[in-house]
Design a protein around this motif. Structure first.
Motif, PDB file in Angstrom:
ATOM      1  N   ALA A  14       0.834  -1.205   0.000  1.00 45.30           N
ATOM      2  CA  ALA A  14       0.000   0.000   0.000  1.00 45.30           C
ATOM      3  C   ALA A  14       0.868   1.256   0.000  1.00 45.30           C
ATOM      4  N   VAL A  15       1.971   1.225   0.759  1.00 48.12           N
ATOM      5  CA  VAL A  15       2.888   2.367   0.770  1.00 48.12           C
ATOM      6  C   VAL A  15       3.469   2.598  -0.620  1.00 48.12           C
ATOM      7  N   LEU A  16       3.841   1.536  -1.287  1.00 48.45           N
ATOM      8  CA  LEU A  16       4.386   1.643  -2.634  1.00 48.45           C
ATOM      9  C   LEU A  16       3.376   2.283  -3.582  1.00 48.45           C
ATOM     10  N   SER A  17       2.137   1.861  -3.480  1.00 50.34           N
ATOM     11  CA  SER A  17       1.094   2.391  -4.364  1.00 50.34           C
ATOM     12  C   SER A  17       0.798   3.859  -4.080  1.00 50.34           C
ATOM     13  N   GLU A  18       0.798   4.253  -2.816  1.00 48.71           N
ATOM     14  CA  GLU A  18       0.411   5.610  -2.449  1.00 48.71           C
ATOM     15  C   GLU A  18       1.542   6.622  -2.598  1.00 48.71           C
ATOM     16  N   CYS A  19       2.787   6.181  -2.450  1.00 42.31           N
ATOM     17  CA  CYS A  19       3.897   7.130  -2.356  1.00 42.31           C
ATOM     18  C   CYS A  19       4.773   7.204  -3.599  1.00 42.31           C
ATOM     19  N   TRP A  20       4.652   6.261  -4.511  1.00 39.82           N
ATOM     20  CA  TRP A  20       5.573   6.233  -5.643  1.00 39.82           C
ATOM     21  C   TRP A  20       5.461   7.494  -6.497  1.00 39.82           C
ATOM     22  N   ASP A  21       4.266   7.989  -6.716  1.00 36.21           N
ATOM     23  CA  ASP A  21       4.089   9.171  -7.558  1.00 36.21           C
ATOM     24  C   ASP A  21       4.809  10.375  -6.963  1.00 36.21           C
ATOM     25  N   ALA A  22       4.721  10.560  -5.658  1.00 35.70           N
ATOM     26  CA  ALA A  22       5.388  11.688  -5.007  1.00 35.70           C
ATOM     27  C   ALA A  22       6.908  11.545  -5.088  1.00 35.70           C
ATOM     28  N   VAL A  23       7.418  10.330  -4.863  1.00 36.74           N
ATOM     29  CA  VAL A  23       8.859  10.101  -4.913  1.00 36.74           C
ATOM     30  C   VAL A  23       9.395  10.359  -6.318  1.00 36.74           C
ATOM     31  N   LEU A  24       8.700   9.861  -7.324  1.00 37.82           N
ATOM     32  CA  LEU A  24       9.150  10.064  -8.699  1.00 37.82           C
ATOM     33  C   LEU A  24       9.081  11.537  -9.086  1.00 37.82           C
ATOM     34  N   SER A  25       8.076  12.256  -8.604  1.00 43.93           N
ATOM     35  CA  SER A  25       7.958  13.677  -8.922  1.00 43.93           C
ATOM     36  C   SER A  25       9.157  14.460  -8.393  1.00 43.93           C
TER      37      SER A  25
END
Length: 502
Positions: A14-25
């Motif tokens: 769930a952390v991977l799904s929720e946070c990946w977009d912010a990390v990549l940005s």
């Protein structure tokens, strides 16, 4: 999904799904290309996951209070910054943004790895909060999610989300005030502690002149003031800059745009009607009726505007073929202002061509690019003496400085740009100026202070980067807004001298 660490359980997935977009940005802001951005995001996510696992293991096998730590998204963003520092140390700095590389070797970056009591107040205040409260604050202020979306994500009561968010803001202010008191201070800073607390508590209190002068020269007190002042809308910037560090404002703008795009995809579902509250149901019925009435009135007005009249021949395209082009929706230009057709003139659609983030904004339009067999044929502007035309022997272009205006990112009505200038002489202070031709407005600027009067923009040196060696470089970035077109300025000046455009 990129090749990341395999989640150990549903919580990590769930952390991977929720946070990946912010990390990549944020990784995209820190790097010089999409491939490097993905690599940096993967390494940072793996580092952040390992740190979270180690903290959980230490808490599970230890005794006492759980060690304070950041919420998951800001913790992963700081892992991006730490991974970028590792890249720089092991010879991969060429894959990072040049401005980030300069920042990594500055005193600003050293604060984040230095003594804990010297780190930014926002970072210490957020870390000292309960993780659920800190997450709520970060999602609402930095990730720009509306209260109902935050409530749904955190499993909170949607009707109490706004009130709870206000309480969390107050908790953050208390933690930041305590962190500021714990900061080692000199006598001058200590004398302003109580006054700073009192002034920032009131939305109507004016800052005394002596305190204002102190905040202009003391970085730590200025950071504390931004965190303590909950009114005025400066809390998101204080959080982003204090926790992330480099690129905090640019990341904040990206997340705001991303939230707008997500909200534009469709409205959030209405929260379930609580039992025993018929007044809310009646209010919703009245609201829906008003919306329906407004739609009907708008439809009738639109139908009336489409009925042709006697004076709308220009709108129907009945204008003679040899009439002058219009300069506005319903205004015709005088015959003397109508440009003569030229075989080298760009087509009418070329001005509306979107600008690519990888294309040099200072390049000529496509119709003016140099021919395949010779030098570029660029018409000389009327009234410009040939001695001062670009490339002429009479101008000082190239003799004092070279400049580059780079469009880093662009969206529907905003953009991010970077200006880099290389002087041939050493500078003890500097001002860079340019003039826009399409009505752009400069907003937030970092590594310089901005002033704009109409289309003219002036960027002045900050206290820490006034001195520039000969053949060194100065650079600053900013966010701006645009409408219609976003043409780059064709000339930049340094301390009044025209720079050669590179």
């Amino acid at each position: 999904m990129p090749d990341l660490l395999t989640p150990r359980d549903a919580a990590e997935a769930a952390v991977l799904s929720e946070c990946w977009d912010a990390v990549l940005s944020y990784a995209d802001l820190c790097t010089a290309g999409s491939t490097a951005a993905n690599d940096l995001a993967r390494e940072a996510f793996a580092l952040g996951t390992r740190e979270a696992r180690a903290a959980d293991e230490a808490t599970r096998h230890g005794a006492g209070r759980r060690a304070s730590r950041l919420p998951r998204i800001p913790q992963l963003l700081t892992a991006v910054r730490a991974t970028a520092a590792v890249w720089e140390s092991r010879g991969q700095g060429h894959r990072l943004d040049p401005d980030l590389r300069l920042w990594l070797h500055s005193d600003k970056a050293a604060r984040y790895a230095g003594p804990p009591l010297r780190r930014p107040v926002a970072l210490r205040g957020l870390r000292d909060m309960q993780e659920a409260d800190a997450t709520l604050l970060w999602l609402a202020e930095v990730e720009a999610l509306p209260p109902r979306a935050v409530a749904r994500r955190q499993g909170l009561d949607p009707y109490a989300a706004t009130e709870q968010l206000n309480q969390v803001r107050g908790l953050f202010r208390d933690r930041c005030h305590r962190a500021h008191l714990d900061t080692p201070m000199d006598q001058e800073c200590s004398s302003y502690v109580r006054l700073l607390d009192a002034v920032t508590r009131s939305p109507v209190a004016e800052t005394p002149e002596d305190l204002s002068r102190h905040l202009a020269t003391c970085v730590e007190c200025a950071e504390a003031a931004a965190c303590l002042r909950l009114h005025g809308g400066g809390l998101p910037a204080a959080l982003a800059q204090g926790v992330i560090g480099w690129g905090g404002l640019a990341y904040l703008e990206r997340r705001r745009r991303a939230a707008e795009v997500r909200m534009g995809a469709g409205p959030l579902p209405e929260p379930t009607q609580p039992p025993g509250d018929p007044a809310t149901g009646r209010a919703r019925t009245v609201r829906n009726s008003l919306v329906l009435a407004a739609v009907l009135v708008s439809g009738l007005a639109l139908a009336a505007s489409l009925v042709p009249g006697d004076g709308d021949s220009a709108a129907r395209g009945d204008r003679p073929a040899d009439s002058a082009p219009v300069t506005g929706p319903d205004v015709e230009a005088p015959p003397s202002a109508a440009p003569r057709p030229s075989p080298s003139a760009p087509s009418p659609d070329s001005s509306a061509r979107p600008v690519s983030a990888t294309e040099s904004p200072l390049a000529e339009p496509s119709a003016d690019r140099e021919p395949a067999g010779g030098e570029r044929a660029e018409p000389e502007p009327q009234g410009t003496p040939s001695a001062t035309a670009p490339g002429g022997s009479g101008g000082e272009s190239g003799a004092y400085c070279t400049a580059a205006y780079r469009l880093d990112n662009q969206w529907q009505d905003g953009f991010q740009a970077t200006v880099t200038v290389v002087p041939t002489e050493a500078l003890t202070s500097w001002q860079v100026a340019w003039t826009y031709s399409d009505g752009q407005r400069v907003g937030q600027m970092w590594d310089a202070s901005a002033a704009q009067s109409g289309p003219a923009v002036t960027a002045s040196a900050a206290d820490y980067n006034r001195s520039v060696p000969a053949d060194g470089s100065l650079s600053f970035g900013f966010l701006g807004t645009w409408q219609g077109q976003n043409t780059a300025p064709r000339a930049l000046t340094l301390n009044g001298h025209t720079c050669a455009v590179s």
